[in-house]
Design a protein around this motif. Structure first.
Motif, PDB file in Angstrom:
ATOM      1  N   LEU A 195       0.961  -1.225   0.060  1.00 29.54           N
ATOM      2  CA  LEU A 195       0.123   0.037   0.063  1.00 29.54           C
ATOM      3  C   LEU A 195       1.029   1.244  -0.075  1.00 29.54           C
ATOM      4  O   LEU A 195       1.695   1.329   0.925  1.00 29.54           O
ATOM      5  CB  LEU A 195      -0.849  -0.123   1.161  1.00 29.54           C
ATOM      6  N   ARG A 196       0.827   2.091  -0.984  1.00 28.94           N
ATOM      7  CA  ARG A 196       1.550   3.131  -1.190  1.00 28.94           C
ATOM      8  C   ARG A 196       1.485   4.179  -0.143  1.00 28.94           C
ATOM      9  O   ARG A 196       2.093   4.921   0.397  1.00 28.94           O
ATOM     10  CB  ARG A 196       1.290   3.863  -2.581  1.00 28.94           C
ATOM     11  N   GLY A 197      -0.005   4.461   0.508  1.00 24.92           N
ATOM     12  CA  GLY A 197      -0.264   5.379   1.337  1.00 24.92           C
ATOM     13  C   GLY A 197       0.470   5.320   2.784  1.00 24.92           C
ATOM     14  O   GLY A 197       0.696   6.246   3.542  1.00 24.92           O
ATOM     15  N   ILE A 198       0.934   3.921   3.088  1.00 23.64           N
ATOM     16  CA  ILE A 198       1.538   3.911   4.304  1.00 23.64           C
ATOM     17  C   ILE A 198       2.936   3.281   4.154  1.00 23.64           C
ATOM     18  O   ILE A 198       3.638   2.618   4.919  1.00 23.64           O
ATOM     19  CB  ILE A 198       0.944   2.927   5.245  1.00 23.64           C
ATOM     20  N   ASP A 199       3.286   3.527   2.861  1.00 25.65           N
ATOM     21  CA  ASP A 199       4.770   2.836   2.420  1.00 25.65           C
ATOM     22  C   ASP A 199       5.121   1.589   3.123  1.00 25.65           C
ATOM     23  O   ASP A 199       6.170   1.348   3.555  1.00 25.65           O
ATOM     24  CB  ASP A 199       5.766   4.010   2.838  1.00 25.65           C
ATOM     25  N   SER A 200       4.273   0.840   2.897  1.00 21.41           N
ATOM     26  CA  SER A 200       4.336  -0.341   3.429  1.00 21.41           C
ATOM     27  C   SER A 200       5.812  -1.324   2.825  1.00 21.41           C
ATOM     28  O   SER A 200       6.032  -2.409   3.518  1.00 21.41           O
ATOM     29  CB  SER A 200       3.041  -1.471   3.226  1.00 21.41           C
ATOM     30  N   LYS A 201       6.231  -1.334   1.856  1.00 25.19           N
ATOM     31  CA  LYS A 201       7.187  -1.699   1.345  1.00 25.19           C
ATOM     32  C   LYS A 201       8.383  -1.547   2.121  1.00 25.19           C
ATOM     33  O   LYS A 201       9.538  -2.580   2.448  1.00 25.19           O
ATOM     34  CB  LYS A 201       7.798  -1.333  -0.023  1.00 25.19           C
ATOM     35  N   SER A 202       8.518  -0.628   2.902  1.00 26.56           N
ATOM     36  CA  SER A 202       9.725  -0.401   3.903  1.00 26.56           C
ATOM     37  C   SER A 202       9.335  -0.688   5.188  1.00 26.56           C
ATOM     38  O   SER A 202      10.375  -0.467   6.245  1.00 26.56           O
ATOM     39  CB  SER A 202       9.859   1.244   3.954  1.00 26.56           C
ATOM     40  N   MET A 203       8.143  -1.477   5.632  1.00 23.49           N
ATOM     41  CA  MET A 203       7.780  -1.737   6.997  1.00 23.49           C
ATOM     42  C   MET A 203       8.618  -3.283   7.293  1.00 23.49           C
ATOM     43  O   MET A 203       8.985  -3.818   6.443  1.00 23.49           O
ATOM     44  CB  MET A 203       6.245  -2.201   7.272  1.00 23.49           C
ATOM     45  N   ARG A 204       8.514  -3.722   8.455  1.00 21.98           N
ATOM     46  CA  ARG A 204       8.990  -5.126   8.794  1.00 21.98           C
ATOM     47  C   ARG A 204       8.386  -5.936   7.953  1.00 21.98           C
ATOM     48  O   ARG A 204       7.081  -5.649   7.641  1.00 21.98           O
ATOM     49  CB  ARG A 204       8.895  -5.228  10.384  1.00 21.98           C
ATOM     50  N   LYS A 205       9.027  -6.916   7.733  1.00 11.30           N
ATOM     51  CA  LYS A 205       8.460  -8.404   6.988  1.00 11.30           C
ATOM     52  C   LYS A 205       7.156  -8.671   7.582  1.00 11.30           C
ATOM     53  O   LYS A 205       6.077  -8.989   6.942  1.00 11.30           O
ATOM     54  CB  LYS A 205       9.579  -9.325   6.674  1.00 11.30           C
ATOM     55  N   ASP A 206       7.210  -8.983   9.034  1.00  6.25           N
ATOM     56  CA  ASP A 206       6.026  -9.265   9.501  1.00  6.25           C
ATOM     57  C   ASP A 206       4.755  -8.419   9.699  1.00  6.25           C
ATOM     58  O   ASP A 206       3.691  -9.074   9.348  1.00  6.25           O
ATOM     59  CB  ASP A 206       6.342  -9.754  11.110  1.00  6.25           C
ATOM     60  N   SER A 207       5.037  -7.183   9.728  1.00  9.03           N
ATOM     61  CA  SER A 207       3.807  -6.151   9.129  1.00  9.03           C
ATOM     62  C   SER A 207       3.339  -6.360   7.902  1.00  9.03           C
ATOM     63  O   SER A 207       2.040  -6.044   7.709  1.00  9.03           O
ATOM     64  CB  SER A 207       4.530  -4.881   9.838  1.00  9.03           C
ATOM     65  N   GLN A 208       4.126  -6.353   7.108  1.00  7.36           N
ATOM     66  CA  GLN A 208       3.884  -6.500   5.517  1.00  7.36           C
ATOM     67  C   GLN A 208       2.857  -7.796   5.507  1.00  7.36           C
ATOM     68  O   GLN A 208       1.986  -7.725   4.783  1.00  7.36           O
ATOM     69  CB  GLN A 208       5.121  -6.937   4.515  1.00  7.36           C
ATOM     70  N   VAL A 209       3.498  -9.052   6.228  1.00  9.23           N
ATOM     71  CA  VAL A 209       2.680 -10.175   6.022  1.00  9.23           C
ATOM     72  C   VAL A 209       1.398 -10.110   6.684  1.00  9.23           C
ATOM     73  O   VAL A 209       0.130 -10.528   6.064  1.00  9.23           O
ATOM     74  CB  VAL A 209       3.280 -11.435   6.795  1.00  9.23           C
ATOM     75  N   ILE A 210       1.184  -9.310   7.857  1.00  7.53           N
ATOM     76  CA  ILE A 210      -0.071  -9.119   8.660  1.00  7.53           C
ATOM     77  C   ILE A 210      -0.944  -8.466   7.568  1.00  7.53           C
ATOM     78  O   ILE A 210      -2.193  -8.756   7.555  1.00  7.53           O
ATOM     79  CB  ILE A 210       0.207  -8.743   9.924  1.00  7.53           C
ATOM     80  N   ILE A 211      -0.608  -7.118   6.998  1.00  6.12           N
ATOM     81  CA  ILE A 211      -1.296  -6.262   6.128  1.00  6.12           C
ATOM     82  C   ILE A 211      -1.863  -7.198   5.070  1.00  6.12           C
ATOM     83  O   ILE A 211      -3.154  -7.132   4.804  1.00  6.12           O
ATOM     84  CB  ILE A 211      -0.724  -4.993   5.890  1.00  6.12           C
ATOM     85  N   HIS A 212      -1.049  -7.846   4.435  1.00  5.36           N
ATOM     86  CA  HIS A 212      -1.627  -8.842   3.345  1.00  5.36           C
ATOM     87  C   HIS A 212      -2.526  -9.889   3.557  1.00  5.36           C
ATOM     88  O   HIS A 212      -3.597  -9.833   3.056  1.00  5.36           O
ATOM     89  CB  HIS A 212      -0.098  -9.588   2.683  1.00  5.36           C
ATOM     90  N   GLN A 213      -1.919 -10.646   4.787  1.00  7.08           N
ATOM     91  CA  GLN A 213      -3.122 -11.652   5.404  1.00  7.08           C
ATOM     92  C   GLN A 213      -4.355 -10.933   5.681  1.00  7.08           C
ATOM     93  O   GLN A 213      -5.632 -11.497   5.585  1.00  7.08           O
ATOM     94  CB  GLN A 213      -2.641 -12.439   6.301  1.00  7.08           C
ATOM     95  N   GLY A 214      -4.253  -9.845   6.449  1.00  3.14           N
ATOM     96  CA  GLY A 214      -5.545  -9.228   6.828  1.00  3.14           C
ATOM     97  C   GLY A 214      -6.605  -8.668   5.944  1.00  3.14           C
ATOM     98  O   GLY A 214      -7.755  -8.966   6.036  1.00  3.14           O
ATOM     99  N   ILE A 215      -5.880  -8.205   4.866  1.00  2.00           N
ATOM    100  CA  ILE A 215      -6.541  -7.709   3.720  1.00  2.00           C
ATOM    101  C   ILE A 215      -7.285  -9.022   2.718  1.00  2.00           C
ATOM    102  O   ILE A 215      -8.469  -8.818   2.588  1.00  2.00           O
ATOM    103  CB  ILE A 215      -5.820  -6.884   2.497  1.00  2.00           C
ATOM    104  N   LEU A 216      -6.489  -9.899   2.605  1.00  2.00           N
ATOM    105  CA  LEU A 216      -7.101 -11.072   1.938  1.00  2.00           C
ATOM    106  C   LEU A 216      -8.272 -11.781   3.085  1.00  2.00           C
ATOM    107  O   LEU A 216      -9.101 -12.474   2.624  1.00  2.00           O
ATOM    108  CB  LEU A 216      -5.908 -12.071   1.916  1.00  2.00           C
ATOM    109  N   GLY A 217      -8.034 -11.712   4.407  1.00  2.00           N
ATOM    110  CA  GLY A 217      -8.800 -12.415   5.070  1.00  2.00           C
ATOM    111  C   GLY A 217     -10.100 -11.594   5.701  1.00  2.00           C
ATOM    112  O   GLY A 217     -11.229 -11.762   6.116  1.00  2.00           O
ATOM    113  N   THR A 218     -10.054 -10.293   4.813  1.00  2.00           N
ATOM    114  CA  THR A 218     -11.355  -9.294   5.048  1.00  2.00           C
ATOM    115  C   THR A 218     -11.915  -8.780   3.858  1.00  2.00           C
ATOM    116  O   THR A 218     -12.887  -9.310   3.533  1.00  2.00           O
ATOM    117  CB  THR A 218     -11.075  -8.108   6.115  1.00  2.00           C
ATOM    118  N   PHE A 219     -11.314  -7.709   3.146  1.00  2.00           N
ATOM    119  CA  PHE A 219     -11.792  -7.236   2.051  1.00  2.00           C
ATOM    120  C   PHE A 219     -11.830  -8.267   0.794  1.00  2.00           C
ATOM    121  O   PHE A 219     -12.599  -8.232   0.115  1.00  2.00           O
ATOM    122  CB  PHE A 219     -10.993  -5.968   1.451  1.00  2.00           C
ATOM    123  N   LEU A 220     -10.590  -8.872   0.855  1.00  2.00           N
ATOM    124  CA  LEU A 220     -10.478  -9.873  -0.658  1.00  2.00           C
ATOM    125  C   LEU A 220     -10.527 -11.273  -0.385  1.00  2.00           C
ATOM    126  O   LEU A 220      -9.563 -12.037  -0.703  1.00  2.00           O
ATOM    127  CB  LEU A 220      -9.267  -9.497  -0.980  1.00  2.00           C
TER     128      LEU A 220
END
Length: 519
Positions: A82-107
């Protein structure tokens, strides 16, 4: 020139719409820092204020919006970025949670994403435990990236009529009757649909492990109430949120998720107030009457109130999640959430006393054993949390009664040369409390329990106050909850380190041993 003006105070905006507008604000702010105007199609530019977003561009609408969405919603080695939170620069585990969280809710629906395959990550959580092994679905693309075609006509012009909204765009807004989709579907203007696309940017996600509710939902979606987009952007980029670890991103229930999100900042002074004062927490999944689509399975609004947030901060400190080794060491570790914290957070989120309903929730020996596993944390809560003096005296009185009762049992067993069975007495007291269904039966139980224990100093010192609590027919449920809390939190005068079996991967204690001290 095309102009798109979006104001957060528009009367048609829900919490999710406003979260989406904040997500758009944050995304444009990030793009502004990285891509100069001359490199944007259609001379795209914008003006941002704390409560408004204005976009300006020239030429073909589709080309501009398609470029903006592709820049906003990207992928990073198969993970949603997500560009808005510059998620590419986050910790890897934070990136994974965002990814899994979006797949488990929105998508959740397969049609909303293209999957490349399954990836495995090894995350270091605690130096004393093996890493946690997690698996996630790597993506080739997802629906946000291609949504410009839904906002524009075949000639590339911005649509002027409402469009149908799928459940992935507005979770829970689903077709009521599949036989009549055109008559029962949700519709939004293209502008409102465009805003909703950005809701995942400002939302927050937790892995959910609830023991109170037998639910299949694995992720909780937190949607903040946003009134000032600039203030919220600063909150969302706060290092405590931005660099939260995999261990931090677990929640025991909806109340726990909401309060954890609202209290990442230190508990605010009453005069300052909270930057985010309220949020909605929801889960999505299949329901029996509509298995073909994802629906809201639970929804709760949590408000940041000073008293509740202060008690929650104490609760989070004394009842933390634990890193647990799996049965086979090579399988790594897992996070076990706190059963006691789930109950306490549910109460605090509803502005109830933090111990309310313990007797109703802890309705079996299995649950009581789970609660007793956390007796040290519960004892700390009794000492540190905000409670009425009368309530704390009641718990202290029960603690003294328990100590005297077990001391007498220990002496009798010693005289007979037997081992003391404290577990049996523990169960007897708990089941006796469970049988109290009205004020009269509770009054009879507690007075008999105290009388058999002998002379209780705290009861003698605060007799009038405690008798008011016991005799008041409107307070018997509160007193019963306090009695159960006392039983679960009793740890004796000088308890030695207990040896206990850890919970299993689903959060259930395999064996809950006796934890009562021989006085």
């Amino acid at each position: 020139m095309t102009e798109l003006k979006l104001h957060i105070g528009h009367p048609g905006l829900t919490l999710l719409h406003r979260a989406g507008l904040a997500g758009l604000w944050m995304t444009l702010k990030q793009i502004e820092q990285e891509i100069p105007p001359e490199k944007r199609p259609g001379s795209l530019t914008w003006e941002l204020t704390p409560r408004q977003v204005q976009l300006f561009w020239q030429g073909n609408d589709f080309e501009v919006i398609d470029w903006l969405l592709k820049e906003s919603f990207q992928l990073n080695n198969g993970l949603i970025a997500l560009r808005g939170i510059d998620s590419k620069s986050m910790r890897k585990d934070s990136q994974v949670i965002i990814h899994q969280g979006i797949l488990g809710t929105f998508l959740q629906h397969n049609r909303t994403r293209k999957i490349l395959g399954e990836q495995t990550e090894s995350l270091e959580i605690d130096e004393n435990y093996p890493p946690i092994i997690i698996k996630y679905k790597a993506l080739e693309s997802y629906v946000h990236q291609e949504f410009a075609k839904n906002l524009c006509d075949k000639d590339g012009n911005w649509l002027r009529q409402p469009i149908s909204i799928a459940g992935w765009l507005n979770p829970g807004a689903v077709v009521r009757h599949n036989a009549f989709p055109s008559d029962t579907s949700f519709e939004e203007s293209p502008e409102m649909a465009f805003i909703l696309l950005y809701a995942p940017v400002s939302s927050f996600y937790y892995i959910l492990r609830s023991r109170l509710k037998d639910q299949k939902a694995q992720y909780a979606l937190v949607v903040p109430e946003i009134t000032d987009m600039e203030v919220y952007a600063g909150y969302r980029q706060d290092p405590r949120l931005r660099y939260a670890s995999y261990r931090d991103l677990h929640a025991a229930g909806l109340g726990d998720a909401g309060l954890k999100f609202l209290t990442y900042q230190e508990v605010a002074e009453s005069s300052r107030g909270f930057k985010v004062t309220r949020c909605q927490v929801l889960t999505l999944g299949s329901v029996p009457w509509s298995s073909q689509q994802k629906s809201r399975t639970d929804l709760f609004t949590v408000e940041a109130k000073y008293h509740a947030c202060k008690n929650y901060q104490i609760c989070k400190a004394v009842l933390p999640d634990r890193v647990i080794l799996k049965t086979k060491a090579e399988e790594g570790s897992f996070i076990a959430t706190s059963f006691a914290r789930e109950m306490i957070a549910e109460n605090l989120a509803r502005d109830h006393p933090w111990y309310a309903g313990f007797s109703d929730w802890v309705n079996s020996n299995e649950r009581f054993q789970q609660l007793c596993y956390e007796r040290r944390g519960l004892s700390e809560m009794v000492m540190r949390a905000d409670m009425d003096d009368r309530e704390r005296w009641f718990v202290q009185t029960c603690h003294e009664a328990i100590r005297f009762t077990y001391g007498r049992l220990y002496k009798k067993a010693q005289d007979r040369g037997e081992q003391t069975n404290f577990d049996r007495e523990n169960i007897r007291i708990r089941t006796g409390l469970a049988r109290c269904k009205n004020a009269e039966s509770f009054r009879e139980f507690i007075t008999n329990f105290w009388a058999k224990a002998g002379i209780i100093p705290t009861l003698q010192e605060h007799w009038d106050d405690l008798m008011d609590l016991v005799m008041d027919p409107k307070e018997w449920r509160k007193a019963r909850d306090l009695a159960l809390l006392a039983l679960a939190s009793y740890k004796g005068k000088e308890r030695q380190e207990e040896t206990q079996d850890e919970p299993d991967e689903n959060g259930t204690d395999l064996i809950a041993p006796a934890e009562l001290e021989e006085d």
